[in-house]
Design an enzyme around this catalytic site. Structure first.
Site, PDB file in Angstrom:
ATOM      1  N   HIS A  79       7.162   5.687   1.416  1.00 12.33           N
ATOM      2  CA  HIS A  79       7.912   4.525   0.929  1.00 12.33           C
ATOM      3  C   HIS A  79       8.766   4.918  -0.289  1.00 12.33           C
ATOM      4  O   HIS A  79       9.927   4.510  -0.407  1.00 12.33           O
ATOM      5  CB  HIS A  79       6.954   3.415   0.463  1.00 12.33           C
ATOM      6  CG  HIS A  79       6.076   2.857   1.540  1.00 12.33           C
ATOM      7  ND1 HIS A  79       4.707   3.007   1.527  1.00 12.33           N
ATOM      8  CD2 HIS A  79       6.354   2.128   2.649  1.00 12.33           C
ATOM      9  CE1 HIS A  79       4.176   2.387   2.566  1.00 12.33           C
ATOM     10  NE2 HIS A  79       5.148   1.856   3.278  1.00 12.33           N
ATOM     11  N   SER A 135       0.027   3.687   5.392  1.00 10.23           N
ATOM     12  CA  SER A 135      -0.898   2.826   4.644  1.00 10.23           C
ATOM     13  C   SER A 135      -2.239   2.763   5.356  1.00 10.23           C
ATOM     14  O   SER A 135      -3.293   2.657   4.722  1.00 10.23           O
ATOM     15  CB  SER A 135      -0.324   1.416   4.511  1.00 10.23           C
ATOM     16  OG  SER A 135       0.972   1.494   3.947  1.00 10.23           O
ATOM     17  N   ARG A 136      -2.222   2.840   6.684  1.00 11.51           N
ATOM     18  CA  ARG A 136      -3.474   2.740   7.446  1.00 11.51           C
ATOM     19  C   ARG A 136      -4.379   3.963   7.241  1.00 11.51           C
ATOM     20  O   ARG A 136      -5.571   3.889   7.537  1.00 11.51           O
ATOM     21  CB  ARG A 136      -3.185   2.553   8.935  1.00 11.51           C
ATOM     22  CG  ARG A 136      -2.646   1.162   9.266  1.00 11.51           C
ATOM     23  CD  ARG A 136      -2.497   0.958  10.754  1.00 11.51           C
ATOM     24  NE  ARG A 136      -2.035  -0.382  11.075  1.00 11.51           N
ATOM     25  CZ  ARG A 136      -0.750  -0.764  11.110  1.00 11.51           C
ATOM     26  NH1 ARG A 136       0.193   0.102  10.828  1.00 11.51           N
ATOM     27  NH2 ARG A 136      -0.423  -2.014  11.414  1.00 11.51           N
ATOM     28  N   ASP A 196       8.432   5.380  11.936  1.00 15.00           N
ATOM     29  CA  ASP A 196       8.401   4.269  12.892  1.00 15.00           C
ATOM     30  C   ASP A 196       9.678   4.342  13.729  1.00 15.00           C
ATOM     31  O   ASP A 196      10.588   3.523  13.571  1.00 15.00           O
ATOM     32  CB  ASP A 196       8.282   2.944  12.139  1.00 15.00           C
ATOM     33  CG  ASP A 196       6.993   2.878  11.347  1.00 15.00           C
ATOM     34  OD1 ASP A 196       5.970   2.521  11.921  1.00 15.00           O
ATOM     35  OD2 ASP A 196       7.017   3.239  10.148  1.00 15.00           O
ATOM     36  N   GLY A 204      12.109   4.465   7.657  1.00 17.68           N
ATOM     37  CA  GLY A 204      11.520   5.790   7.865  1.00 17.68           C
ATOM     38  C   GLY A 204      11.443   6.151   9.343  1.00 17.68           C
ATOM     39  O   GLY A 204      11.111   5.302  10.175  1.00 17.68           O
ATOM     40  N   ALA A 231       0.872  -1.185   0.000  1.00 21.58           N
ATOM     41  CA  ALA A 231       0.000   0.000   0.000  1.00 21.58           C
ATOM     42  C   ALA A 231       0.910   1.236   0.000  1.00 21.58           C
ATOM     43  O   ALA A 231       0.841   2.098   0.877  1.00 21.58           O
ATOM     44  CB  ALA A 231      -0.977   0.004   1.176  1.00 21.58           C
TER      45      ALA A 231
HETATM   46  P1  AMP Z   1       5.466  -0.143   6.290  1.00 25.85           P
HETATM   47  O1  AMP Z   1       5.052  -0.510   4.904  1.00 25.85           O
HETATM   48  O2  AMP Z   1       4.463   0.667   7.036  1.00 25.85           O
HETATM   49  O3  AMP Z   1       5.975  -1.329   7.061  1.00 25.85           O
HETATM   50  O4  AMP Z   1       6.714   0.824   6.135  1.00 25.85           O
HETATM   51  C1  AMP Z   1       7.843   0.466   5.401  1.00 25.85           C
HETATM   52  C2  AMP Z   1       8.920   1.494   5.610  1.00 25.85           C
HETATM   53  O5  AMP Z   1       8.459   2.766   5.184  1.00 25.85           O
HETATM   54  C3  AMP Z   1       9.313   1.640   7.098  1.00 25.85           C
HETATM   55  O6  AMP Z   1      10.707   1.852   7.199  1.00 25.85           O
HETATM   56  C4  AMP Z   1       8.543   2.879   7.494  1.00 25.85           C
HETATM   57  O7  AMP Z   1       9.111   3.583   8.580  1.00 25.85           O
HETATM   58  C5  AMP Z   1       8.627   3.701   6.224  1.00 25.85           C
HETATM   59  N1  AMP Z   1       7.561   4.703   6.202  1.00 25.85           N
HETATM   60  C6  AMP Z   1       6.235   4.495   6.413  1.00 25.85           C
HETATM   61  N2  AMP Z   1       5.564   5.666   6.374  1.00 25.85           N
HETATM   62  C7  AMP Z   1       6.489   6.639   6.181  1.00 25.85           C
HETATM   63  C8  AMP Z   1       6.438   8.057   6.056  1.00 25.85           C
HETATM   64  N3  AMP Z   1       5.290   8.732   6.146  1.00 25.85           N
HETATM   65  N4  AMP Z   1       7.600   8.731   5.843  1.00 25.85           N
HETATM   66  C9  AMP Z   1       8.765   8.073   5.745  1.00 25.85           C
HETATM   67  N5  AMP Z   1       8.895   6.731   5.843  1.00 25.85           N
HETATM   68  C10 AMP Z   1       7.769   6.020   6.062  1.00 25.85           C
END
Ligand code: AMP
Length: 280
Positions: free
Chosen positions: A37, A189-190, A151, A148, A32
């Protein structure tokens, strides 16, 4: 872009490339995909010959079955976005590829990181994160890993995982700033699951973090934290935590001479959002 579904095919290809001196950057995701990302993909593109993105909604890191069941899946759009941003390889494994039957479940010693904040409110979450990232790093063996700041605690946990598994000399970790919507809401994504009314309310999380950043030096930390908490509760959020913590250890801190981060997790309805800002 080449899509790999089998761990062995991908690790064979990448270890061949490594022998030829080709550098690889890695961006693990749960799909998503949004601009947060894609900023990570672009950073990796700038610094490596090959950029690998993984999309895997990791069941072991969800402590809430409903959250897992409703996690958004937009794979066709994700593939398009990755191609547009020049990603070279997408790893799209099945659950069996990540968790083969013969693989023992490891326990990671995360010290205090596991019991505070997200660790406290999501029991088992960071063990699940470590299981999947450990496995992905073993398959991909990247030179650079991109995460990112959104988190924040996860970045600390993965840094610890890299140390625990002795990879600190082989993998360098880059943490990229949080990418936000125009109204300040951290991209996530949420966010796709928010109703129109909930989406209007959501930027109050970042507003509160900015309020804390502007005021923590001229009021007591305890006071500013309490105000932030009740502001969000008053708006209708159900706050898991609003904490000011030592930015290295994540232990709560009231010492303005510490490196400090303000971190928050709050529900709007059934959707749980997290965010943070560095204070000093
Ligand atoms: P996720 O798909 O939520 O597991 O995130 C994958 C990677 O993208 C992780 O390293 C997150 O910290 C990063 N990420 C998610 N949202 C953001 C954002 N708004 N800004 C920067 N990095 C992000």
């Amino acid at each position: 872009m080449t899509v790999y579904k089998k761990a062995k095919d991908l690790s064979d290809y990448l270890s061949d490339q490594k022998k030829k001196g080709v550098s690889a950057g890695f961006v693990p995701t749960m799909g998503a995909l949004h601009q947060g990302h894609l900023a990570l993909i672009r950073s990796s593109k700038n610094e490596n010959r090959i950029t690998v993105c993984s999309i895997f909604v990791n069941p072991t890191q969800f402590n809430n079955a409903d959250d897992f069941r409703h996690y958004p899946v937009t794979i066709e759009k994700d593939i398009e976005a990755l191609i547009t941003n020049g990603c070279d390889i997408l790893f799209l494994p099945s659950e069996k590829e990540i968790y083969p039957d013969n693989q023992a479940v490891k326990e990671y010693d995360l010290d205090g990181l596991e019991t505070v904040l997200e660790g406290h409110f999501r029991p088992g979450h960071f063990q699940g994160v470590c299981q999947v990232v450990d496995r992905l790093l073993n398959i991909i063996m990247p030179d650079r890993l991109y995460l990112g700041q959104k988190d924040y605690q996860q970045c600390k946990v993965i840094n610890k995982l890299i140390e625990l598994t002795g990879k600190q000399n082989n993998i360098s970790l880059t943490i990229e700033p949080t990418i936000r919507e125009e109204d300040g809401l951290a991209m996530s994504s949420r966010n796709l699951r928010l109703s129109v009314e909930q989406r209007e309310l959501a930027p109050a999380i970042f507003e509160t973090l900015l309020f804390v950043k502007s005021n923590f030096l001229n009021r007591s930390i305890l006071q500013v934290k309490a105000e932030a908490y009740s502001f969000l509760e008053g708006k209708g959020f159900n706050v898991d935590y609003f904490e000011i913590a030592n930015a290295d250890t994540l232990a709560p801190s009231t010492n303005i001479n510490d490196p400090l981060v303000a971190v928050v997790a709050a529900y709007i309805g059934t959707i749980r959002l997290i965010d943070n800002v560095i204070l000093n």
